[in-house]
Design a protein around this motif. Structure first.
Motif, PDB file in Angstrom:
ATOM      1  N   HIS A 162       0.830  -1.200   0.000  1.00  0.00           N
ATOM      2  CA  HIS A 162       0.000   0.000   0.000  1.00  0.00           C
ATOM      3  C   HIS A 162       0.872   1.260   0.000  1.00  0.00           C
ATOM      4  O   HIS A 162       0.612   2.211  -0.742  1.00  0.00           O
ATOM      5  CB  HIS A 162      -0.910   0.032   1.240  1.00  0.00           C
ATOM      6  CG  HIS A 162      -1.806  -1.149   1.389  1.00  0.00           C
ATOM      7  ND1 HIS A 162      -1.369  -2.333   1.951  1.00  0.00           N
ATOM      8  CD2 HIS A 162      -3.100  -1.337   1.046  1.00  0.00           C
ATOM      9  CE1 HIS A 162      -2.369  -3.193   1.960  1.00  0.00           C
ATOM     10  NE2 HIS A 162      -3.428  -2.625   1.418  1.00  0.00           N
ATOM     11  N   ARG A 163       1.889   1.259   0.847  1.00  0.00           N
ATOM     12  CA  ARG A 163       2.783   2.419   0.910  1.00  0.00           C
ATOM     13  C   ARG A 163       3.550   2.579  -0.400  1.00  0.00           C
ATOM     14  O   ARG A 163       3.729   3.713  -0.878  1.00  0.00           O
ATOM     15  CB  ARG A 163       3.747   2.270   2.084  1.00  0.00           C
ATOM     16  CG  ARG A 163       4.752   3.404   2.198  1.00  0.00           C
ATOM     17  CD  ARG A 163       5.573   3.322   3.472  1.00  0.00           C
ATOM     18  NE  ARG A 163       4.744   3.589   4.654  1.00  0.00           N
ATOM     19  CZ  ARG A 163       5.198   3.559   5.898  1.00  0.00           C
ATOM     20  NH1 ARG A 163       6.470   3.249   6.130  1.00  0.00           N
ATOM     21  NH2 ARG A 163       4.412   3.833   6.906  1.00  0.00           N
ATOM     22  N   GLN A 164       4.001   1.489  -0.983  1.00  0.00           N
ATOM     23  CA  GLN A 164       4.745   1.585  -2.238  1.00  0.00           C
ATOM     24  C   GLN A 164       3.883   2.161  -3.353  1.00  0.00           C
ATOM     25  O   GLN A 164       4.340   2.999  -4.144  1.00  0.00           O
ATOM     26  CB  GLN A 164       5.277   0.204  -2.614  1.00  0.00           C
ATOM     27  CG  GLN A 164       6.325  -0.326  -1.651  1.00  0.00           C
ATOM     28  CD  GLN A 164       6.693  -1.776  -1.927  1.00  0.00           C
ATOM     29  OE1 GLN A 164       6.179  -2.392  -2.864  1.00  0.00           O
ATOM     30  NE2 GLN A 164       7.571  -2.332  -1.109  1.00  0.00           N
ATOM     31  N   VAL A 165       2.622   1.731  -3.413  1.00  0.00           N
ATOM     32  CA  VAL A 165       1.710   2.262  -4.435  1.00  0.00           C
ATOM     33  C   VAL A 165       1.478   3.756  -4.224  1.00  0.00           C
ATOM     34  O   VAL A 165       1.470   4.546  -5.174  1.00  0.00           O
ATOM     35  CB  VAL A 165       0.378   1.488  -4.413  1.00  0.00           C
ATOM     36  CG1 VAL A 165      -0.670   2.184  -5.291  1.00  0.00           C
ATOM     37  CG2 VAL A 165       0.583   0.062  -4.896  1.00  0.00           C
ATOM     38  N   LEU A 166       1.299   4.163  -2.972  1.00  0.00           N
ATOM     39  CA  LEU A 166       1.066   5.583  -2.689  1.00  0.00           C
ATOM     40  C   LEU A 166       2.310   6.428  -2.953  1.00  0.00           C
ATOM     41  O   LEU A 166       2.196   7.580  -3.389  1.00  0.00           O
ATOM     42  CB  LEU A 166       0.597   5.756  -1.247  1.00  0.00           C
ATOM     43  CG  LEU A 166      -0.855   5.308  -1.002  1.00  0.00           C
ATOM     44  CD1 LEU A 166      -1.147   5.168   0.487  1.00  0.00           C
ATOM     45  CD2 LEU A 166      -1.832   6.278  -1.649  1.00  0.00           C
ATOM     46  N   LEU A 167       3.478   5.876  -2.708  1.00  0.00           N
ATOM     47  CA  LEU A 167       4.707   6.597  -3.048  1.00  0.00           C
ATOM     48  C   LEU A 167       4.826   6.770  -4.557  1.00  0.00           C
ATOM     49  O   LEU A 167       5.219   7.844  -5.042  1.00  0.00           O
ATOM     50  CB  LEU A 167       5.925   5.858  -2.492  1.00  0.00           C
ATOM     51  CG  LEU A 167       6.113   5.937  -0.974  1.00  0.00           C
ATOM     52  CD1 LEU A 167       7.250   5.009  -0.528  1.00  0.00           C
ATOM     53  CD2 LEU A 167       6.402   7.367  -0.524  1.00  0.00           C
ATOM     54  N   LEU A 168       4.477   5.723  -5.297  1.00  0.00           N
ATOM     55  CA  LEU A 168       4.479   5.839  -6.753  1.00  0.00           C
ATOM     56  C   LEU A 168       3.461   6.880  -7.208  1.00  0.00           C
ATOM     57  O   LEU A 168       3.744   7.700  -8.095  1.00  0.00           O
ATOM     58  CB  LEU A 168       4.161   4.479  -7.382  1.00  0.00           C
ATOM     59  CG  LEU A 168       4.028   4.463  -8.912  1.00  0.00           C
ATOM     60  CD1 LEU A 168       5.321   4.898  -9.573  1.00  0.00           C
ATOM     61  CD2 LEU A 168       3.635   3.062  -9.393  1.00  0.00           C
ATOM     62  N   GLY A 169       2.286   6.875  -6.582  1.00  0.00           N
ATOM     63  CA  GLY A 169       1.279   7.876  -6.918  1.00  0.00           C
ATOM     64  C   GLY A 169       1.747   9.289  -6.622  1.00  0.00           C
ATOM     65  O   GLY A 169       1.439  10.229  -7.362  1.00  0.00           O
ATOM     66  N   THR A 170       2.504   9.460  -5.545  1.00  0.00           N
ATOM     67  CA  THR A 170       3.052  10.772  -5.206  1.00  0.00           C
ATOM     68  C   THR A 170       3.958  11.280  -6.320  1.00  0.00           C
ATOM     69  O   THR A 170       3.871  12.445  -6.736  1.00  0.00           O
ATOM     70  CB  THR A 170       3.837  10.699  -3.886  1.00  0.00           C
ATOM     71  OG1 THR A 170       2.973  10.246  -2.845  1.00  0.00           O
ATOM     72  CG2 THR A 170       4.409  12.055  -3.517  1.00  0.00           C
ATOM     73  N   VAL A 171       4.820  10.413  -6.800  1.00  0.00           N
ATOM     74  CA  VAL A 171       5.724  10.804  -7.895  1.00  0.00           C
ATOM     75  C   VAL A 171       4.934  11.127  -9.158  1.00  0.00           C
ATOM     76  O   VAL A 171       5.181  12.137  -9.836  1.00  0.00           O
ATOM     77  CB  VAL A 171       6.751   9.685  -8.165  1.00  0.00           C
ATOM     78  CG1 VAL A 171       7.602  10.024  -9.388  1.00  0.00           C
ATOM     79  CG2 VAL A 171       7.637   9.461  -6.942  1.00  0.00           C
ATOM     80  N   LEU A 172       3.934  10.290  -9.461  1.00  0.00           N
ATOM     81  CA  LEU A 172       3.142  10.496 -10.671  1.00  0.00           C
ATOM     82  C   LEU A 172       2.389  11.816 -10.629  1.00  0.00           C
ATOM     83  O   LEU A 172       2.379  12.570 -11.601  1.00  0.00           O
ATOM     84  CB  LEU A 172       2.159   9.337 -10.854  1.00  0.00           C
ATOM     85  CG  LEU A 172       2.736   8.016 -11.349  1.00  0.00           C
ATOM     86  CD1 LEU A 172       1.663   6.935 -11.369  1.00  0.00           C
ATOM     87  CD2 LEU A 172       3.339   8.180 -12.746  1.00  0.00           C
TER      88      LEU A 172
END
Length: 208
Positions: A162-172
């Protein structure tokens, strides 16, 4: 092995949890009621145009659909992950309140004009509820609230996918608002600092 996180029935028995949750929710509602007037004031002020070498070389495109897909899917993932974890949810709500207060302060301190080539972000939900002004709000710039919100959720959820997906979303979302020219590069780069500050400042709320 780490003990399981406390459940809602367990924490609801604690008076400190009940009154702190109620206080945070009340303050969030109070803030939400004042934000339309505040952003209308921000929009009416004259501001400064900042030099931004990255935006100067980046063609502007309307990526509103992709941007808000990332934002709302990320918020949905964060909320679903936090709902069964009341202490993390309480801290996330307190951090979100602090994040908005910090953003109101930075907007007051640093009046800016929109970046050259701005393409309006179209968010039907926020445009109706928060930015209720005669003209579109384009000067809510420093810092990027969208970028900071997704990073705040990444900090709030437990470690894992979940955290990894949200970190990716932050970058996107940071990249997409720059492609839209909806923010200066400085707004996006500053967002992680304020998200981390809001998360750090919220730690008191879960202490018994």
């Amino acid at each position: 092995m780490n003990p399981p996180p406390p459940t809602w029935p367990q924490v609801w028995q604690q008076p400190y949890f009940r009154w702190r949750l109620g206080l945070v929710l009340l303050l969030l509602l109070l803030l939400a009621s004042q934000l339309p007037r505040y952003f209308a004031w921000v929009q009416a002020r004259p501001g400064h145009v900042l030099p931004d070498p990255l935006l100067a070389t980046l063609p502007a495109h309307d990526v509103s659909g992709a941007a808000f897909a990332v934002i709302y899917l990320g918020i949905g993932l964060g909320v679903v992950t936090l709902l069964p974890r009341p202490l993390r949810l309480l801290r996330a709500l307190a951090a979100y309140l602090l994040l908005h207060l910090l953003r109101c302060a930075t907007l007051w301190l640093l009046p800016l004009e929109p970046p050259p080539g701005l393409v309006l972000l179209h968010d039907p939900l926020v445009d109706r509820l928060i930015y209720a002004a005669p003209a579109p709000i384009t000067k809510d710039l420093f810092f990027s609230g969208h970028t900071a919100t997704l990073l705040l959720l990444a900090l709030a959820v437990p470690p894992g996918w979940h955290r990894q997906v949200l970190l990716l979303g932050t970058v996107l979302i940071g990249v997409l608002v720059l492609v839209q020219h909806a923010h200066y590069t400085y707004d996006v780069l500053a967002a992680p600092l304020f998200a981390a500050l809001a998360w750090w400042g919220s730690k008191w709320v879960t202490k018994g």
